[in-house]
Design a protein around this motif. Structure first.
Motif, PDB file in Angstrom:
ATOM      1  N   TYR A  13       0.825  -1.197   0.000  1.00  0.00           N
ATOM      2  CA  TYR A  13       0.000   0.000   0.000  1.00  0.00           C
ATOM      3  C   TYR A  13       0.861   1.247   0.000  1.00  0.00           C
ATOM      4  CZ  TYR A  13      -3.827  -3.061   1.381  1.00  0.00           C
ATOM      5  OH  TYR A  13      -4.760  -4.047   1.418  1.00  0.00           O
ATOM      6  N   TRP A  14       0.280   2.328  -0.441  1.00  0.00           N
ATOM      7  CA  TRP A  14       0.890   3.643  -0.289  1.00  0.00           C
ATOM      8  C   TRP A  14      -0.202   4.584   0.178  1.00  0.00           C
ATOM      9  CZ3 TRP A  14       0.842   7.560  -4.560  1.00  0.00           C
ATOM     10  CH2 TRP A  14      -0.045   7.225  -5.573  1.00  0.00           C
ATOM     11  N   TYR A  15       0.164   5.758   0.634  1.00  0.00           N
ATOM     12  CA  TYR A  15      -0.775   6.682   1.268  1.00  0.00           C
ATOM     13  C   TYR A  15      -0.682   8.059   0.613  1.00  0.00           C
ATOM     14  CZ  TYR A  15      -0.977   3.010   4.747  1.00  0.00           C
ATOM     15  OH  TYR A  15      -1.152   1.807   5.379  1.00  0.00           O
ATOM     16  N   PRO A  16      -1.177   8.200  -0.626  1.00  0.00           N
ATOM     17  CA  PRO A  16      -1.016   9.471  -1.337  1.00  0.00           C
ATOM     18  C   PRO A  16      -1.774  10.639  -0.709  1.00  0.00           C
ATOM     19  CG  PRO A  16      -2.485   8.030  -2.546  1.00  0.00           C
ATOM     20  CD  PRO A  16      -1.918   7.227  -1.412  1.00  0.00           C
ATOM     21  N   GLU A  17      -2.919  10.392  -0.098  1.00  0.00           N
ATOM     22  CA  GLU A  17      -3.700  11.464   0.539  1.00  0.00           C
ATOM     23  C   GLU A  17      -4.088  11.076   1.958  1.00  0.00           C
ATOM     24  OE1 GLU A  17      -6.901  12.657  -2.024  1.00  0.00           O
ATOM     25  OE2 GLU A  17      -5.564  12.787  -3.751  1.00  0.00           O
ATOM     26  N   GLY A  18      -3.245  10.309   2.614  1.00  0.00           N
ATOM     27  CA  GLY A  18      -3.491   9.905   3.984  1.00  0.00           C
ATOM     28  C   GLY A  18      -4.313   8.636   4.129  1.00  0.00           C
ATOM     29  N   LEU A  19      -4.903   8.155   3.038  1.00  0.00           N
ATOM     30  CA  LEU A  19      -5.673   6.916   3.066  1.00  0.00           C
ATOM     31  C   LEU A  19      -4.918   5.840   2.300  1.00  0.00           C
ATOM     32  CD1 LEU A  19      -9.211   8.386   2.323  1.00  0.00           C
ATOM     33  CD2 LEU A  19      -8.318   7.637   4.532  1.00  0.00           C
ATOM     34  N   PRO A  20      -4.998   4.591   2.748  1.00  0.00           N
ATOM     35  CA  PRO A  20      -4.269   3.533   2.051  1.00  0.00           C
ATOM     36  C   PRO A  20      -4.856   3.239   0.673  1.00  0.00           C
ATOM     37  CG  PRO A  20      -5.622   2.594   3.791  1.00  0.00           C
ATOM     38  CD  PRO A  20      -5.733   4.082   3.912  1.00  0.00           C
ATOM     39  N   VAL A  21      -3.964   3.076  -0.303  1.00  0.00           N
ATOM     40  CA  VAL A  21      -4.330   2.702  -1.667  1.00  0.00           C
ATOM     41  C   VAL A  21      -3.474   1.499  -2.048  1.00  0.00           C
ATOM     42  CG1 VAL A  21      -4.325   3.422  -4.091  1.00  0.00           C
ATOM     43  CG2 VAL A  21      -4.925   5.071  -2.298  1.00  0.00           C
ATOM     44  N   LEU A  22      -4.128   0.451  -2.542  1.00  0.00           N
ATOM     45  CA  LEU A  22      -3.381  -0.732  -2.958  1.00  0.00           C
ATOM     46  C   LEU A  22      -2.567  -0.397  -4.195  1.00  0.00           C
ATOM     47  CD1 LEU A  22      -2.819  -3.776  -2.612  1.00  0.00           C
ATOM     48  CD2 LEU A  22      -4.787  -4.184  -4.105  1.00  0.00           C
TER      49      LEU A  22
END
Length: 104
Positions: A13-22
């Motif tokens: 995951y990464w957190y581009p806007e503070g939320l986790p994105v697969l």
């Protein structure tokens, strides 16, 4: 490893806007499910056989040739990196599949 659980896949995951994105999923060579591309088994294969099968497929279908960051041949559009893991005295393949904006 008697009695222990082994993970067949790992989610990245990464957190581009503070939320986790697969961003990517790694399918492990020793414990993951088999996945194939164009009938070519990608998981748990010896690297030389996988590279040869993928190269032949690319050549047979005139697909154009790209290389993964680790140096394996793949056709355009297959967003992955093919890696190896030890299996006793040999190495077998495992694959990380990634979204288009994930940096392999």
């Amino acid at each position: 490893m008697t009695g222990s659980k082994q993970t067949g896949v790992t989610a990245h995951y990464w957190y581009p806007e503070g939320l986790p994105v697969l961003g990517a999923v790694t399918v492990h060579g020793r414990t993951g499910p088999q996945i194939a591309h164009a009938g070519i088994p990608l998981i748990g294969a010896t690297p030389s056989r996988l590279d040869e099968a993928m190269s032949q497929h690319i050549k047979n279908h005139d697909l154009g040739l790209l290389f993964t960051p680790s140096g394996s041949p793949i056709p355009p559009g297959l967003q992955c990196d093919i890696n190896t893991t030890r299996a006793g005295d040999t190495a077998i393949s495992e694959v990380t599949f990634a979204s288009a904006d994930w940096e392999l």
